[in-house]
Design an enzyme around this catalytic site. Structure first.
Site, mmCIF file in Angstrom:
data_model
loop_
_atom_site.group_PDB
_atom_site.id
_atom_site.type_symbol
_atom_site.label_atom_id
_atom_site.label_comp_id
_atom_site.label_asym_id
_atom_site.label_seq_id
_atom_site.Cartn_x
_atom_site.Cartn_y
_atom_site.Cartn_z
ATOM 1 C CG ASN A 154 -35.959 26.038 -64.667
ATOM 2 O OD1 ASN A 154 -36.303 25.661 -65.771
ATOM 3 N ND2 ASN A 154 -34.692 26.056 -64.305
ATOM 4 C CE LYS A 202 -32.482 32.507 -58.058
ATOM 5 N NZ LYS A 202 -33.044 31.336 -58.705
#
Ligand code: SF4
Lengths: 384, 254
Positions: free
Chosen positions: B204, B95
């Site tokens: 998250n 990522k």
């Protein structure tokens, strides 16, 4: 007969002058800051905001905000969680020398104070670094007293290079440097620079910095900016709370950092909130009107002004205070601290800078962090 | 029935991607088990290389690791971090996160495109974190991105889909998977993103800061699946006025 003292606004030879508007902006705002005019209505308004204006920030630092401490804490804990989750960074300082050419009346290292002076040789430094690395720590802060003569930039550079062998993050808290010197230390492996202005009140600054290069107010003020110009990734700010009017000093510190990040958006920002501490030959050095309640107010105001900034809680504070502010507002805590020169592996070579209040080891602090449902983080940085 | 998510030739049953940056290590496992995530990000700068505790020990084997380049400020740094991740056996996914803004943590699209180009050429499956801009998304795809990860709102803000309209444009124009990343604060927002037709959602903070983390993970898993189903089912139109069941113009004869 009293010696004629130098003008604290006058640069000394060798000090680089950069063009910056930040000093003027901060001082002007502090001049206009009258915290006694703040009303509880202003505080309530500020507490509703996502992004604080300069006035909002001033409101949160005012006496009128005292009854709202709990509310500030509730808001701060959410902000801290959002940005840092439950992570708490761990680090330790290593004093490599305590020679100092300055005479700061509040500090045990001042050149007039009769203490044992010392400096680690590179070999001794390596032993210390190894001993600290054994505790599992990955982040180190290298400190010296402010003496270009005894602890020159080259010596510090060698120390940094050695530290990078054992640590993933190396910060420095040394005397202010010129841009090219910061760039050199960056090459050696340092990435974060702490310089504390102590007080932003020029008059007081002049009174407590009697001699030495630290007396030059603007050179110190622009240090963070020069560090960033030299390629450092992050800079820390701090006022020594209790030295002067702590509300004004905290106000100035926050604005200083805010203007820096406006100009250098990539900069990682840190705050430290030291209070005056007793030191050898001066047991009466105390933080005056900055009690824990006021200290917490300052920390909370920093957090609400800059939700993304790292805030360090020092060993100057007692364990009980430290344990409660981590996660709520502080994101970084020191552990296994010695504030003399060396003393981790080697016998201490120089006396301490101040008295510490929390002598716990790394594993004790680690366990405390876990007990509070938080996650100890040893490394949060990759040097590339 | 929800169909699989395919990224860089790999199939995933789950469309819930877990960001691990703000978790205690042992919690990652619990979240994976309860939320059903099959892909977990790993901030390389947090990985304790050679230390006693290694985050890799806490991530179940069947999980695809998505190392991220957080901490990178330039394309060059991102590339170096990605290569380091490959060296320590984190696999081929990466990522790309290039951030030069410490306040809002907004991605730098320009540097991100550059890094994507280099890493895709290097054989990585590149998933860039981006500010939702159609031109940039197109450039990322041309540069070799296997998916694009537009932000919903600033990282950690829990504000939900502030960039909704722009993400919708990406959904209709961009051929690679669109994964909404950053800012999703509630399962309902994740669901809403999925209803819009995005391919996956990453969270998250929202899970990490919940009181009951495993339960919140489950809620997110379910919301994402539910949103996906709603999208596949085709949402009914939203009407502001009642609609006659026979056409109003049915009386016309010629
Ligand atoms: S505060 Fe710093 S400069 Fe001042 S005496 Fe202490 S070590 Fe020296």
């Amino acid at each position: 007969m009293e010696k004629k003292r130098t003008d604290p606004m006058a640069y000394q030879p060798g000090m680089e002058r950069i063009t910056s508007e930040i000093l003027d902006k901060v001082l002007k705002n502090v001049d206009n800051y009258d915290y006694l005019k703040v009303t509880s209505r202003d505080v309530k308004q500020a507490l509703k905001k996502d992004h604080l204006s300069i006035e909002d920030y001033g409101a949160l630092l005012s006496p009128a905000a005292t009854p709202y401490l709990e509310e500030m804490a509730k808001k701060a804990i959410l902000e801290t969680r959002k940005h840092f989750g439950n992570s708490i960074g761990l680090f330790t300082p290593l004093y490599i020398a305590n020679y100092c050419e300055n005479n700061c009346v509040y500090c045990g290292f001042n050149c007039k104070n009769k203490i044992r002076r010392g400096k680690l040789s590179l070999a001794e430094m390596e032993e210390e670094l190894k001993a600290i690395a054994k505790t599992g720590l990955k982040e180190i802060l290298i400190l010296t007293g402010e003496s270009r003569h005894h602890s020159g930039v080259d010596y510090i550079g060698e120390g940094i290079k050695m530290a990078t062998k054992y640590f993933s993050t190396v910060g420095i808290e040394i005397y202010p440097l010129n841009v090219d010197e910061y760039a050199d230390l960056k090459k050696c492996g340092a990435d974060f620079v702490s310089v504390y202005q102590e007080t932003y009140n020029l008059g007081k600054y002049e009174q407590v910095h009697l001699s030495g290069s630290k007396r030059v107010f603007p050179y110190r003020f622009d240090a963070q900016e020069r560090a960033l110009m030299g390629g450092m990734r992050g800079v820390s700010f701090g006022a020594l709370l209790g030295l002067d009017d702590f509300r004004k000093d905290a106000f100035a510190t926050g604005l200083h950092a805010a203007f820096i990040v406006q100009k250098y958006p990539h900069a990682e920002i840190g705050f430290s909130t030291p209070r005056l501490r007793p030191f050898i030959n001066n047991a009466d050095n105390n933080p005056n009107d900055v009690h824990e309640q006021q200290l917490l107010q300052v920390m909370l105001a920093y957090r609400l002004l800059m939700p993304f900034a790292g805030i360090t809680i020092s060993t100057r504070e007692r364990a009980g205070f430290r344990d409660h502010v981590i996660g709520m507002v502080a994101t970084k805590i020191s552990a296994g601290v010695r504030v003399g020169v060396g003393g981790h592996e080697e016998e201490e070579k120089g006396d301490e800078q101040f008295e510490i209040s929390d002598p716990r080891s790394v594993s004790e602090v680690h366990q405390m962090i876990l007990n509070r449902g938080l996650q100890p983080v040893y490394t949060d940085y990759i040097r590339v | 029935m929800t169909g699989q998510l395919v990224i860089g030739g790999h199939n995933f049953n789950s469309r819930f991607i877990l960001g691990s940056g703000k978790f205690s290590l042992e919690i990652v496992k619990a979240v994976v088990e309860n939320g059903g995530a099959e892909m977990v990000t790993l901030a390389l700068r947090r990985a304790n290389l050679g230390g006693e505790e290694n985050i890799l020990d806490y991530i179940p084997r069947h999980i695809t690791l998505l190392p991220n380049t957080s901490g990178a400020r330039t394309a060059e740094e991102a590339v170096k971090i990605a290569r380091l991740a490959r060296e320590i056996d984190c696999g081929n996914f990466v990522k790309v996160e290039v951030i030069r803004d410490s306040k809002y943590l907004f991605p730098d699209n320009y540097e991100t495109i550059k890094a994507t180009e280099i890493l895709a050429r290097d054989g990585f499956v590149v998933m860039p974190y981006m500010y939702p801009d159609l031109n940039v998304a197109r450039d990322l795809v041309s540069a070799g991105a296997a998916a694009v990860m537009p932000l919903a709102s600033p990282i950690g803000s829990n504000k939900g889909l502030c960039t909704r309209d722009f993400i919708e444009i990406l959904v209709s124009e961009i051929a690679v998977p669109i994964i909404v990343d950053a800012g999703i604060g509630r399962p309902s927002q994740a669901c809403e993103a999925m209803e819009m037709g995005v391919d996956a959602v990453m969270c998250n903070t929202a899970v990490a800061t919940a009181k009951n983390i495993p339960l919140m993970a489950r809620a997110f898993g379910q919301a994402i699946e539910s949103g996906r189903n709603a999208y596949l089912a085709g949402l009914g139109r939203v009407l502001t006025q009642g609609e006659a069941s026979s056409p109003l113009t049915g009386f016309l004869e010629d």
